[in-house]
Design an enzyme around this catalytic site. Structure first.
Site, mmCIF file in Angstrom:
data_model
loop_
_atom_site.group_PDB
_atom_site.id
_atom_site.type_symbol
_atom_site.label_atom_id
_atom_site.label_comp_id
_atom_site.label_asym_id
_atom_site.label_seq_id
_atom_site.Cartn_x
_atom_site.Cartn_y
_atom_site.Cartn_z
ATOM 1 C CB SER A 268 34.674 39.817 34.863
ATOM 2 O OG SER A 268 35.133 40.100 36.181
ATOM 3 C CG ASP A 269 32.017 34.927 38.710
ATOM 4 O OD1 ASP A 269 32.019 35.610 39.766
ATOM 5 O OD2 ASP A 269 31.453 33.818 38.645
ATOM 6 C CE1 TYR A 270 34.730 38.488 45.299
ATOM 7 C CE2 TYR A 270 36.921 37.623 44.891
ATOM 8 C CZ TYR A 270 36.033 38.315 45.700
ATOM 9 O OH TYR A 270 36.451 38.820 46.899
#
Ligand code: NOJ
Length: 695
Positions: A268-270
């Protein structure tokens, strides 16, 4: 491009299966969790990393931890002190170099040179792995047609064919022949998909597009990355047609894993999993975690949503253990492919050598020189003649800015400023900054302007600060920041016939039509990286001939955005003699500089387009006085019953280097196609400069 064959893990798979069978739920979720060390922070730190958590096996992956010593010490805790001895996977934003910073990706895109793209990724992988890293959050493959969006700096520009070519080269460069090579780093194709189409160019805003647009423009670079064997993919922060990408089962499990056959790790992104709550598709972390897991997200970066939410989601029946086991297996397989189980300390064990560093600096200088785009060169203002130069502007003595918006482990003190580069090239110059990059202080313009009287030519170093592009750096005004335009106006007026050369630093095309009109020479320098000043001096003095091309149409007015060459035709194409045709009443339709535009110190003429089995061929002559390299583009226009097609589609590019008065031929392979089409070859997407042939 052949897909890299997946190794057969017969023996090892059973080792991984046994591990999974032995794991507690908390340990499984640990392998699905990525937490930042506070070593380099790129967002809000939600879960402070604790060595105890690593020891307890509840953190299996980290970001922002690098440096051989730190890495070995933390890795030792995972490998020697945790119950299952599973090594950590360490990721970092190695975007355009690591210690040695190469030009920003948008600038590299304009080199149209797969070998160079691969070489800089290889060099970055060597430096990053020497720093103990395993995973690079790169390449960024978001096609973008809106320069208001700051992340256009990180990507391939406006074209999907170009994006796909970059994807293949970057994956090869990072991952080398095998991920188990000590100098290979796992690549991460991001941000899947459509992020470049955020509404009005505003960061993190929504995206909405037709299935055709997605398929033709935004997906091709990802498809190419998967075909090249990319180890991981990161979903975009954004939603697409109403479904956040982090929860987009149709596009992750369906298109990416199903249709494209991607079998690597989705990270996932942050904090993106927790942000599903803000998107309005989940009420709490348990729902958010369940949605992401079901969509196929294996690793939760920084949301702590899997750790806190998955146990609850399991209890509520929202998530299944089978999906958890699959995600854990994919993470462990990646660690296996990186050879981390056999030798968790190998990356970072051998210190980098001074020789290797010097070779990478030489590469950085060469690439930076070739990424500069000479947009305009009236009366051959460049290369510089003899005489004294006035260097004016806030970007001349700004070594740290040269790194651009992502600098990995690059240090400002290792960067060569324009002034240092000119000094090292032995140029005679006087310097005054005149103004700062931002701010309203115009009180030093007069003294800078006065330098014009004492010199033979003026070099204006203007543009954005590095942090004005990149993530969370959308801008609604794309003129020069602060009072730089005022400085430029004053200098252009005062220079009175002396050549004024403008070096424009930016992470995007800036909308500066007056500056472009007033300057004798205009160079898009982008952010050239560690060797900026030396590379710039090489080009200004003629030691190197510029060969970069703009990978994005350069707008002449904000209101034209998005302006790109691959537009579909209008039923009423512009006709100056017919008012009711497609046009603006206050500005041309055409960009200021078309996609692919970029001058050299040579002068190229092309003729005799013909198509054979090998492709489209043209004769090329350098009628100029200097050796140079030209890039030619192959476009097609297809007609299809019932469907409109873009007026130009990029299908290939090739380079030719010619001495003065030399001639040669260029052949660009032409992909097969059914149905009638017209083939175009030329030095840019400017219709007036294209040779064409109807097939
Ligand atoms: C957020 C960015 O969108 C992504 O590109 C990056 O890899 C992560 N932060 C980690 O820093």
């Amino acid at each position: 491009m052949q897909k890299t064959a997946m190794p057969v893990y017969t023996g090892r798979m059973s080792h991984i299966d046994k591990l999974i069978a032995d794991m507690t739920l908390a340990e499984k979720i640990g392998q699905m969790t990525m937490t930042a060390s506070d070593y380099a922070v790129t967002g809000p730190v939600i879960t402070p990393v604790s060595e105890d958590s690593i020891r307890a096996g509840v953190i299996g992956n980290m970001l922002n931890l690098y440096g051989a010593e730190h890495v070995q010490r933390i890795q030792k805790i995972a490998v020697e002190e945790s119950r299952l001895h599973i090594p950590l996977l360490l990721g970092y934003d190695v975007i355009h170099g690591h210690r040695t910073v190469f030009p920003i990706p948008l600038a590299e895109a304009g080199m149209f040179d797969p070998a160079a793209w691969e070489a800089t990724a290889r060099a970055a992988a060597q430096e990053a792995t020497a720093d103990g890293l395993h995973l690079a959050f790169s390449p960024m493959l978001d096609v973008a047609r809106d320069p208001r969006w700051g992340r256009i700096a990180e990507g391939p520009g406006e074209d999907p064919f170009l994006g796909a070519a970059i994807a293949r080269a970057k994956v090869r460069g990072y991952q080398n022949l095998s991920l188990s090579d000590v100098g290979a780093i796992a690549a991460c194709a991001k941000h899947y998909v459509g992020y470049g189409a955020v509404t009005a160019g505003r960061e993190y805003a929504s995206t909405d597009m037709s299935a055709g647009m997605l398929e033709e423009v935004y997906l091709p670079p990802f498809r190419a990355a998967v075909e090249a064997g990319v180890a991981s993919v990161m979903p975009a922060f954004t939603d697409l047609n109403g479904v956040p990408m982090t929860a987009n089962r149709a596009l992750l499990r369906g298109t990416l894993r199903g249709d494209m056959g991607f079998d690597g790790v989705i990270v996932s992104d942050y904090n993106a999993i927790a942000e599903l709550i803000n998107h309005g598709v989940a009420d709490d972390l348990a729902e958010a975690a369940a949605l992401a897991l079901k969509a196929g997200v294996d690793i939760d970066m920084m949301a702590d949503a899997y750790r806190r939410g998955l146990p609850v989601a399991l209890e509520r029946g929202l998530a299944s253990m089978a999906d958890i086991d699959d995600a854990v297996r994919r993470v462990l397989v990646l660690k296996e492919r990186l050879d981390l189980f056999a030798d968790p300390y190998r990356r970072g064990r051998t210190p980098d050598t001074a020789d290797a560093l010097a070779r990478r600096r030489a590469l950085a200088r060469d690439v930076a020189a070739r990424a500069l785009v000479l947009l305009k060169n009236r009366n051959n203002a460049l290369p510089l003649g003899r005489g004294r130069l006035a260097v004016i502007g806030p970007l001349a003595d700004a070594a740290g800015e040269m790194r651009g918006p992502w600098w990995g482990a690059g240090r400002p003190e290792d960067c060569v400023s324009v002034l240092t580069g000119l000094r090292q090239a032995g140029l005679d110059f006087r310097f005054a900054p005149g103004v700062q990059i931002e701010g309203a202080d115009a009180s030093h313009i007069a003294e800078a302007e006065a330098l014009c009287d004492e010199v033979d030519a003026v070099l204006l170093c203007l543009g954005e600060a590095a942090t004005m592009s990149g993530e969370a750096a959308s801008r609604a005004h794309l003129g020069l920041p602060g009072v730089q335009q005022q400085l430029a106006d004053a200098v252009l007026a005062r220079a009175k016939g002396k050549p004024v050369i403008v070096l424009l630093f930016s992470g995007r095309p800036l909308v500066v039509p007056e500056l472009a009109a007033g300057a004798d020479a205009l160079v898009a320098a982008w952010f050239p990286g560690s060797e900026a000043g030396n590379a710039i001096a090489d080009v200004l003095t003629g030691r190197a001939s510029p060969s970069g091309k703009t990978p994005i149409s350069w707008p002449r007015a904000m209101g034209q955005i998005p302006v790109f060459f691959g537009q579909r035709p209008s039923g009423r194409p512009f006709n100056p003699n017919d008012h009711y045709t497609s046009h603006y009443s206050d500005v041309d339709n055409a960009p200021l500089f078309p996609f692919g535009h970029g001058l050299t110190y040579g002068a190229f003429e092309i003729a005799s387009l013909r198509v054979t089995d090998e492709g489209a061929t043209v004769d090329v002559a350098n009628t100029g006085a200097r050796a140079a390299q030209e890039t030619l583009f192959l476009f097609t226009r297809q007609t299809r019953p019932g469907v409109t097609r873009p007026v130009l589609e990029l299908k290939g590019f090739a380079k030719i280097a010619l001495e003065p008065s030399a001639r040669g031929t260029v052949t660009i392979p032409l992909p097969a196609s059914t149905g009638p089409r017209t083939v175009f070859v030329g030095p840019s997407a400017d219709p007036a400069r294209l040779l064409s042939l109807a097939l």
